[in-house]
Design an enzyme around this catalytic site. Structure first.
Site, short mmCIF file in Angstrom:
data_model
loop_
_atom_site.label_atom_id
_atom_site.label_comp_id
_atom_site.label_asym_id
_atom_site.label_seq_id
_atom_site.Cartn_x
_atom_site.Cartn_y
_atom_site.Cartn_z
CB SER A 181 -8.64 1.39 5.82
OG SER A 181 -9.26 2.62 5.64
CB SER A 222 -8.09 3.94 2.81
OG SER A 222 -7.27 3.22 3.71
CE LYS A 237 -3.89 2.06 2.56
NZ LYS A 237 -4.79 1.93 3.74
#
Lengths: 95, 500
Positions: free
Chosen positions: B186, B162, B78
């Site tokens: 998330s 997210s 990420k």
């Protein structure tokens, strides 16, 4: 509590975010929607409840006060948008 | 081997160990899949050269008989994790041109264990969002599509957020697994939306050092993978004590993979009545009932529990998280890294830089955070929300004191939605996605999302398991039982794969 446009401008300045005049009404509306959403919390009985500042019952760790890192000025400055030798450069602050 | 991207992480690991597959072959196949899947926009930065060079080094180590636990396995990271020498964006323009000179502890742990960096994954800007639509690098598209009577609908479905790049890339077999982060849901919500497994470990289990901070008392790193076993393997490498993060816990990391095969007989599972919301969709209620039945069939005992302060968690979160964010994001001032807009003086430079660099959702949260921390409102909002956080944690403590080993809930209130469908007129509509997940961050507990089947619209649904602090092992055992019993999900044929 309701956020008016003067408050939007004050908050934006505290947050150091420039806002245009045409944005303040929309921002005020959005902030008020969020504040309305959190409004129900004022009715919760929190008498005698301690605020939670750490989810783990742990003591803040301490270490000996010795130098463990450093000497990497070039690394620290590597991403600076403006630099001069080993200094960050900013617009003039003191006249 | 026909197509190594069809393998799970554990299968790929075993094939490499048996020398049936080299890391270079495995990595090349994933690089090709990644390059053909640009329509998903899952990666912000692809690093094929780094990947192949790491894979070659892995193959050399394997040849010498030195293979580590993740040797030669290509992973996505990420883009909130700082990676030395590789651009890191946090999904924001404000970090324009930022290339870290250091590596986050969690990603360093993965490289220590032999993993291969495939690229940096898209995300909501500063991890603030539930659909990956706030990224400055454009939205991520889920590989899943809605089913209609006329066949598959072409509407672009969100992968959750997210960690939407992580969930989409893992679901679409672009990487074997991915790192993610979870502040209010998330990891778990995108995993639920894409039919993958996501783990938010106990606060303190993984080091936060080198991960771009959103809300430091809530943020936690964790994996997204296609199977429970794969997630367990990844977490073992990611977790561990780090002197550079004072909130990281100095406790041994168990063999999570061993827990995957453990029996759940006699485990007590709490089902919280407060999660049965008014107006809960019949499909979500049915999924939850099925989850209960699967665990019962596996030998677990089900008990109803009460978590009375549940409904206050999301509003309290929307005070605490923005407050912490407004403080953490004060560092983006155009001086030390990232974007700088010229101004007539230093304050004007700050204000212009931050107005240009932050997107609308980030600006909104910084402003809410600034407001609730400002003079005269601090006690009414911030301190009150911290007290409510105590009440939420106390609810869970009581359930665990009564002998409950884990809690079972739905992961999300609905299946994934299409781009542009939610939150455009009222930001709160998007926030409601986290209604089942946010309590876990507030209480600092471990949470896991595991696929439970498909809804009538053809999109995946997830179940959430919540555990005692540092008892991720129980979650892996229970999730494996659900995974075994739940219907297998079949992704649409790869419509996103296209040579350029």
């Amino acid at each position: 509590m309701s956020v008016d446009q003067a408050t939007v401008r004050r908050i934006a300045h505290l947050a150091r975010i420039a806002v245009q005049d045409e944005e303040t009404e929309r921002l005020g509306r959005e902030l008020n929607a969020i504040l309305a959403f959190v409004e129900e919390l004022s009715a919760v009985d929190v008498e005698g409840v301690e605020p939670l500042t750490s989810v783990l019952p742990m003591q803040m760790k301490k270490r000996a006060d010795v130098v463990t890192d450093g000497g990497v000025a070039d690394d620290i400055l590597a991403n600076a948008p403006a630099r001069d030798d080993h200094y960050f450069v900013v617009p003039k602050v003191v006249e | 081997m026909s197509d190594p991207t069809r393998l799970s992480l554990s299968e790929a690991r075993d094939a490499i160990k048996k020398k049936a597959l080299s890391s270079v072959e495995l990595t090349r196949a994933h690089v090709a899949a990644m390059e053909k899947a640009r329509r998903l926009n899952a990666f912000i930065t692809e690093t094929p050269e780094i990947a192949l060079s790491m894979a070659e080094q892995s193959d050399a180590r394997i040849a010498r008989g030195e293979a580590d636990p993740l040797e030669g396995l290509p992973l996505g990271i990420k883009d909130l994790y700082c990676t030395k020498g590789v651009r890191t964006t946090a999904g924001s323009r404000i970090l324009d041109g930022f290339t870290p000179t250091y590596e986050s502890t969690v990603s360093a742990n993965l490289w220590r264990d032999g993993a291969v960096l495939l690229g940096k994954l898209n995300l909501d800007e500063f991890a603030m969002g539930s659909s990956n639509e706030t990224s400055a690098f454009g939205p991520v598209v889920s590989p899943w599509r809605r089913k209609t009577a006329a066949g598959l609908d072409s509407a672009k479905i969100v992968p959750g957020g997210s960690s939407g790049g992580s969930s989409a890339a893992v679901a679409a077999h672009l990487c074997l697994g991915a790192t993610a982060t979870d502040t209010g849901g998330s990891i778990r919500q995108p995993a639920a939306f894409t039919g993958t497994v996501g783990v938010k470990p106990t606060y303190g289990r993984c080091s936060r050092w080198g991960i771009v901070a959103f809300a430091s008392s809530l943020d936690q790193a964790g994996p997204i993978a296609r199977t429970v076993r794969d997630a367990a393997i990844m977490l073992r490498s990611m977790a561990g004590h780090d002197p550079k993060d004072t909130t990281s816990v100095d406790a041994p990391v168990p063999d999570y993979e061993a827990a995957v095969d453990a029996s759940v007989k006699g485990r007590r599972i709490g089902v919280p009545k407060e999660y049965r919301l008014d107006g809960m969709s019949a499909e979500i209620a049915k999924l939850w009932d099925e989850g209960v039945r699967w665990l019962k069939d596996a030998g677990a005992d089900i008990v109803e529990i009460s978590l009375p302060h549940t409904r206050h968690a999301l509003p309290a979160y929307y005070i605490l998280a923005p407050a912490e964010a407004s403080s953490n994001l004060a560092r983006y001032d155009g001086v030390r890294y990232g974007l700088r807009e010229q101004g007539r003086d230093v304050v004007d430079m700050y204000e212009k830089t931050r107005a240009k660099g932050f997107g609308p959702e980030v600006r909104r949260r910084i402003m809410i955070g600034t407001y609730v921390l400002s003079h005269g409102y601090y006690d009414a909002y911030y301190v009150r929300a911290q007290k409510i956080r105590s009440l939420i944690k106390r609810d869970f403590d009581r359930a665990f004191d009564l002998g409950v080993d884990a809690v079972l809930t739905p992961a999300t209130p609905s299946t994934a939605f299409a781009q542009g469908e939610k939150g455009s007129s009222d930001p709160v509509e998007m926030y409601l996605n986290d209604i089942f997940t946010v309590t876990v961050n507030m209480a600092g507990l471990p949470g896991l999302s595991v696929p439970g089947g498909l809804a009538a619209d053809g999109l995946p649904l997830g179940l959430q398991l919540i555990g005692r602090p540092f008892d991720e092992t129980t979650l892996f055992s229970l999730a494996a039982a659900i995974e075994k019993a739940a219907p297998k999900l079949e992704l649409p044929s790869p419509w996103w794969s296209k040579a350029e």
